[in-house]
Design an enzyme around this catalytic site. Structure first.
Site, PDB file in Angstrom:
ATOM      1  N   SER A  83     -12.571   1.337  83.993  1.00 24.44           N
ATOM      2  CA  SER A  83     -12.396   2.596  83.245  1.00 24.44           C
ATOM      3  C   SER A  83     -13.682   3.432  83.301  1.00 24.44           C
ATOM      4  CB  SER A  83     -12.026   2.301  81.792  1.00 24.44           C
ATOM      5  OG  SER A  83     -13.064   1.559  81.191  1.00 24.44           O
ATOM      6  N   GLU A  84     -14.800   2.791  83.671  1.00 28.47           N
ATOM      7  CA  GLU A  84     -16.063   3.527  83.775  1.00 28.47           C
ATOM      8  C   GLU A  84     -16.208   4.222  85.132  1.00 28.47           C
ATOM      9  OE1 GLU A  84     -18.597   0.347  82.365  1.00 28.47           O
ATOM     10  OE2 GLU A  84     -18.806   1.300  80.415  1.00 28.47           O
ATOM     11  N   GLY A 143     -20.240  -4.103  83.404  1.00 32.04           N
ATOM     12  CA  GLY A 143     -20.908  -3.486  84.541  1.00 32.04           C
ATOM     13  C   GLY A 143     -19.954  -3.043  85.641  1.00 32.04           C
ATOM     14  N   HIS A 150     -25.796  -3.619  81.733  1.00 29.45           N
ATOM     15  CA  HIS A 150     -26.317  -3.689  80.373  1.00 29.45           C
ATOM     16  C   HIS A 150     -27.526  -4.628  80.318  1.00 29.45           C
ATOM     17  CE1 HIS A 150     -21.761  -3.143  79.265  1.00 29.45           C
ATOM     18  NE2 HIS A 150     -22.263  -2.040  79.780  1.00 29.45           N
ATOM     19  N   HIS A 198     -24.007   0.485  87.254  1.00 28.19           N
ATOM     20  CA  HIS A 198     -24.026   0.511  85.790  1.00 28.19           C
ATOM     21  C   HIS A 198     -24.043  -0.917  85.260  1.00 28.19           C
ATOM     22  CE1 HIS A 198     -23.077   1.022  81.665  1.00 28.19           C
ATOM     23  NE2 HIS A 198     -21.889   0.462  81.799  1.00 28.19           N
TER      24      HIS A 198
HETATM   25 ZN   LIG Z   1     -20.796  -0.423  80.289  1.00 25.20          ZN
END
Ligand SMILES: [Zn+2]
Length: 207
Positions: free
Chosen positions: A76-77, A30, A98, A96
């Site tokens: 990296s996101e 996340g 999950h 972000h």
């Molecule tokens: Zn992710």
């Protein structure tokens, strides 16, 4: 109006702790970002559990991802978050995670589209499914791009959920609403019956 650096760091930290407590992320999963000006934002670093994160771990970057402040490397996101701000000028924060039930829909290749839950229609409308893209690559930003202007929540195929809005807590609450919508949809599949709202009611809710 943008939050101050101090307000932004406090808010991101609180949202990360909430996401971890709610089991929306495990391990180092996340990321959260929050704009503090037209060209600057604070975000979460890579490889840190969101349950353990503290304000001094956060990173300030510009809209190209250059580090302005902080000693850790951003996630990296981050590229996906930067694309949100590039393609939706109203967006001030993105989250972000999950969350397991919404992520199960994303792993089953199913968008959240059945108009059965009034609150979900009111807050998000349909939650589309963006195609899978290799994690950490620029392709993730490309995959989400077509949805950013007209939605506020998105399933990422075989991966998780992305939400965005003007405000950080609002973006987090959208994440809760997406997971709740997925949960209710799943329950109705177990019941074997769903009653969709009429076109007229949907139009009323989406006004
Ligand atoms: Zn992710």
């Amino acid at each position: 109006m943008f939050p101050t650096d101090e307000e932004a760091k406090k808010t991101i930290t609180a949202i990360c702790h909430r996401m971890y407590e709610k089991n929306y992320v495990v391990s180092n999963d996340g990321n959260v970002s929050l704009k503090v000006g037209e060209t600057a934002l604070w975000t979460t670093p890579t490889n840190v559990c969101k349950g353990d994160i503290s304000e001094e771990m956060l990173v300030k970057v510009d809209l190209e991802g250059n580090i302005l402040s902080g000693r850790l490397k951003p996630s990296s996101e981050l590229k996906m978050h930067l694309r949100v701000y590039r393609d939706n000028r109203k967006a001030g924060a993105a989250v972000h995670a999950h969350p397991p039930i919404a992520t199960a829909f994303a792993c089953a290749g199913l968008e959240l589209a059945e108009p059965i839950l009034a609150e979900a229609i009111l807050k998000m409308g349909k939650v589309p499914l963006a195609p899978y893209a290799s994690l950490g690559t620029a392709k993730v930003a490309e995959a989400v791009a077509p949805f950013l202007a007209d939605h506020n929540a998105l399933l990422l195929a075989n991966h998780g959920v992305l939400t965005w809005s003007e405000d950080a807590w609002q973006s987090y609450y959208l994440l809760e609403s997406v997971e709740q919508y997925a949960k209710i949809l799943l329950y109705t599949h177990l019941l074997g019956k769903r009653v969709p709202l009429s076109e007229e009611e949907i139009k009323f809710l989406r006004k």
